[in-house]
Design a protein around this motif. Structure first.
Motif, PDB file in Angstrom:
ATOM      1  N   PRO A   4     -15.966 -13.892  -2.935  1.00 26.98           N
ATOM      2  CA  PRO A   4     -17.314 -14.089  -2.391  1.00 26.98           C
ATOM      3  C   PRO A   4     -18.032 -12.783  -2.062  1.00 26.98           C
ATOM      4  O   PRO A   4     -19.224 -12.793  -1.802  1.00 26.98           O
ATOM      5  N   ASN A   5     -17.279 -11.675  -2.074  1.00 28.00           N
ATOM      6  CA  ASN A   5     -17.866 -10.380  -1.725  1.00 28.00           C
ATOM      7  C   ASN A   5     -18.293  -9.575  -2.953  1.00 28.00           C
ATOM      8  O   ASN A   5     -19.425  -9.111  -3.050  1.00 28.00           O
ATOM      9  N   CYS A   6     -17.336  -9.417  -3.935  1.00 27.75           N
ATOM     10  CA  CYS A   6     -17.638  -8.592  -5.110  1.00 27.75           C
ATOM     11  C   CYS A   6     -17.661  -9.385  -6.397  1.00 27.75           C
ATOM     12  O   CYS A   6     -17.886  -8.819  -7.472  1.00 27.75           O
ATOM     13  N   ASN A   7     -17.410 -10.690  -6.337  1.00 23.42           N
ATOM     14  CA  ASN A   7     -17.464 -11.590  -7.491  1.00 23.42           C
ATOM     15  C   ASN A   7     -16.388 -11.291  -8.524  1.00 23.42           C
ATOM     16  O   ASN A   7     -16.519 -11.647  -9.693  1.00 23.42           O
ATOM     17  N   THR A   8     -15.300 -10.631  -8.118  1.00 18.72           N
ATOM     18  CA  THR A   8     -14.192 -10.375  -9.032  1.00 18.72           C
ATOM     19  C   THR A   8     -13.365 -11.642  -9.211  1.00 18.72           C
ATOM     20  O   THR A   8     -13.089 -12.351  -8.247  1.00 18.72           O
ATOM     21  N   LEU A   9     -13.003 -11.930 -10.467  1.00 15.27           N
ATOM     22  CA  LEU A   9     -12.197 -13.098 -10.742  1.00 15.27           C
ATOM     23  C   LEU A   9     -10.744 -12.819 -10.360  1.00 15.27           C
ATOM     24  O   LEU A   9     -10.141 -11.849 -10.815  1.00 15.27           O
ATOM     25  N   ASN A  10     -10.177 -13.684  -9.518  1.00 17.79           N
ATOM     26  CA  ASN A  10      -8.796 -13.559  -9.071  1.00 17.79           C
ATOM     27  C   ASN A  10      -8.030 -14.823  -9.427  1.00 17.79           C
ATOM     28  O   ASN A  10      -8.613 -15.859  -9.753  1.00 17.79           O
ATOM     29  N   ASP A  11      -6.697 -14.730  -9.356  1.00 18.22           N
ATOM     30  CA  ASP A  11      -5.871 -15.913  -9.574  1.00 18.22           C
ATOM     31  C   ASP A  11      -6.144 -16.953  -8.491  1.00 18.22           C
ATOM     32  O   ASP A  11      -6.469 -16.607  -7.345  1.00 18.22           O
ATOM     33  N   ASP A  12      -6.016 -18.210  -8.861  1.00 20.38           N
ATOM     34  CA  ASP A  12      -6.272 -19.283  -7.895  1.00 20.38           C
ATOM     35  C   ASP A  12      -5.310 -19.228  -6.721  1.00 20.38           C
ATOM     36  O   ASP A  12      -5.627 -19.710  -5.630  1.00 20.38           O
ATOM     37  N   SER A  13      -4.123 -18.677  -6.923  1.00 21.95           N
ATOM     38  CA  SER A  13      -3.141 -18.615  -5.845  1.00 21.95           C
ATOM     39  C   SER A  13      -3.330 -17.400  -4.937  1.00 21.95           C
ATOM     40  O   SER A  13      -2.690 -17.294  -3.894  1.00 21.95           O
ATOM     41  N   ALA A  14      -4.208 -16.470  -5.340  1.00 25.99           N
ATOM     42  CA  ALA A  14      -4.408 -15.243  -4.556  1.00 25.99           C
ATOM     43  C   ALA A  14      -5.154 -15.544  -3.275  1.00 25.99           C
ATOM     44  O   ALA A  14      -6.079 -16.370  -3.248  1.00 25.99           O
ATOM     45  N   ARG A  15      -4.765 -14.891  -2.192  1.00 30.89           N
ATOM     46  CA  ARG A  15      -5.442 -15.050  -0.905  1.00 30.89           C
ATOM     47  C   ARG A  15      -6.407 -13.917  -0.626  1.00 30.89           C
ATOM     48  O   ARG A  15      -7.312 -14.060   0.180  1.00 30.89           O
ATOM     49  N   TYR A  16      -6.194 -12.761  -1.265  1.00 29.30           N
ATOM     50  CA  TYR A  16      -7.060 -11.609  -1.052  1.00 29.30           C
ATOM     51  C   TYR A  16      -7.535 -11.075  -2.396  1.00 29.30           C
ATOM     52  O   TYR A  16      -6.830 -11.151  -3.410  1.00 29.30           O
ATOM     53  N   CYS A  17      -8.740 -10.567  -2.424  1.00 29.22           N
ATOM     54  CA  CYS A  17      -9.327 -10.044  -3.654  1.00 29.22           C
ATOM     55  C   CYS A  17      -8.544  -8.802  -4.106  1.00 29.22           C
ATOM     56  O   CYS A  17      -8.254  -7.902  -3.305  1.00 29.22           O
ATOM     57  N   SER A  18      -8.236  -8.758  -5.415  1.00 31.33           N
ATOM     58  CA  SER A  18      -7.482  -7.627  -5.956  1.00 31.33           C
ATOM     59  C   SER A  18      -8.315  -6.351  -6.011  1.00 31.33           C
ATOM     60  O   SER A  18      -7.772  -5.249  -6.122  1.00 31.33           O
ATOM     61  N   LYS A  19      -9.645  -6.480  -5.892  1.00 31.29           N
ATOM     62  CA  LYS A  19     -10.519  -5.312  -5.991  1.00 31.29           C
ATOM     63  C   LYS A  19     -10.962  -4.794  -4.629  1.00 31.29           C
ATOM     64  O   LYS A  19     -10.815  -3.598  -4.329  1.00 31.29           O
ATOM     65  N   CYS A  20     -11.484  -5.699  -3.788  1.00 31.54           N
ATOM     66  CA  CYS A  20     -12.034  -5.243  -2.495  1.00 31.54           C
ATOM     67  C   CYS A  20     -11.212  -5.697  -1.294  1.00 31.54           C
ATOM     68  O   CYS A  20     -11.485  -5.279  -0.171  1.00 31.54           O
ATOM     69  N   GLY A  21     -10.226  -6.561  -1.520  1.00 29.73           N
ATOM     70  CA  GLY A  21      -9.388  -7.017  -0.421  1.00 29.73           C
ATOM     71  C   GLY A  21      -9.990  -8.111   0.434  1.00 29.73           C
ATOM     72  O   GLY A  21      -9.444  -8.449   1.485  1.00 29.73           O
ATOM     73  N   GLU A  22     -11.110  -8.695   0.019  1.00 29.02           N
ATOM     74  CA  GLU A  22     -11.760  -9.761   0.788  1.00 29.02           C
ATOM     75  C   GLU A  22     -10.856 -10.999   0.846  1.00 29.02           C
ATOM     76  O   GLU A  22     -10.161 -11.334  -0.122  1.00 29.02           O
ATOM     77  N   TYR A  23     -10.861 -11.670   2.013  1.00 35.77           N
ATOM     78  CA  TYR A  23     -10.089 -12.901   2.170  1.00 35.77           C
ATOM     79  C   TYR A  23     -10.751 -13.994   1.350  1.00 35.77           C
ATOM     80  O   TYR A  23     -11.894 -14.384   1.604  1.00 35.77           O
ATOM     81  N   LEU A  24     -10.053 -14.506   0.336  1.00 34.34           N
ATOM     82  CA  LEU A  24     -10.666 -15.404  -0.639  1.00 34.34           C
ATOM     83  C   LEU A  24     -10.943 -16.791  -0.100  1.00 34.34           C
ATOM     84  O   LEU A  24     -11.760 -17.504  -0.645  1.00 34.34           O
ATOM     85  N   GLU A  25     -10.247 -17.192   0.968  1.00 36.41           N
ATOM     86  CA  GLU A  25     -10.481 -18.522   1.528  1.00 36.41           C
ATOM     87  C   GLU A  25     -11.486 -18.492   2.659  1.00 36.41           C
ATOM     88  O   GLU A  25     -11.637 -19.436   3.394  1.00 36.41           O
ATOM     89  N   LYS A  26     -12.181 -17.403   2.797  1.00 35.50           N
ATOM     90  CA  LYS A  26     -13.143 -17.257   3.888  1.00 35.50           C
ATOM     91  C   LYS A  26     -14.301 -18.230   3.755  1.00 35.50           C
ATOM     92  O   LYS A  26     -14.809 -18.776   4.722  1.00 35.50           O
TER      93      LYS A  26
END
Length: 234
Positions: A4-26
């Protein structure tokens, strides 16, 4: 899953963005109600079908409401014929009084300490009134008349004020508590008088009727059970 922060596509199981570290379930994902495509970066229209998103969350984001309406009553007919309704949050834990929860909002039952202080205040007020009453009728030297008038004053004070629009004696008003009936509203004068007489029963059994407020779920005394009343925080 898009960040939601940098729009980087991550795995569905990931909890944090691989690029910016944003919490994906926020933030909850918003999807198009027509084709199910995820909304990207607050786009106004769906990239697949062209659906125009609303300013607020779409219906797909809203969790279905299920359960029963038992915890807070069904006075508005919300449970009639639809097999569902609303379920109150267990975190409120305001007891089993349905009408009060529905009519008064998130009510809190008056605890034993608040009720005890209110009783002491009322006893002092009635004691002072009885003292002056005795001074007035001392010339008659008739204890029967004095006791009768003291009894009438007690009814007028307690039953009269609890049955009034204040729903409380001066002691209860000082503690910010009031008496309500089975429907969650003001009690009648008849019920208030019955409650007043029921206090004698709570007293003659060594005060156990009052101590019941320490152990009952809605912090009710014996005279509350007899009169069908509750004492709540305003």
């Amino acid at each position: 899953m898009y960040c939601p922060n940098c729009n980087t596509l991550n795995d569905d199981s990931a909890r944090y963005c691989s690029k910016c570290g944003e919490y994906l379930e926020k933030k909850a994902l918003e999807v198009c109600p027509d084709c199910g495509t995820e909304r990207q970066n607050g786009d106004e229209f769906c990239n697949i079908c062209g659906y125009k998103f609303a300013d607020g969350p779409t219906p797909a984001q809203t969790a279905p409401v299920t359960g029963s309406f038992d915890a807070i009553g069904d006075t508005n007919g919300l449970n009639s014929g639809n097999g569902g309704g609303f379920q109150s949050s267990p975190s409120h834990n305001y007891g089993s009084y349905n009408a009060a929860n529905n009519r008064e909002g998130n009510v809190r039952y008056a605890n034993f300490g608040e009720r005890l202080v209110a009783l002491i205040i009322d006893s002092v007020i009635l004691g002072v009134a009885g003292f002056f009453l005795g001074m007035v009728f001392v010339a008659f030297d008739n204890e029967g008349i004095t006791n009768f008038l003291s009894f009438i004053i007690g009814i007028a004070y307690k039953a009269g004020m609890e049955g009034s629009s204040n729903q409380a004696t001066l002691g209860k008003m000082a503690m910010g508590i009031k008496v309500i009936g089975p429907d969650g509203g003001r009690i009648s004068y008849g019920r208030a008088i019955g409650r007043y007489f029921a206090t004698f029963l709570s007293t003659i059994i060594l005060g156990i009727g009052y101590l019941m407020a320490l152990f009952t779920k809605e912090k009710r005394t014996l005279h509350d059970f007899i009169a069908g009343t509750y004492v709540i925080k305003k």
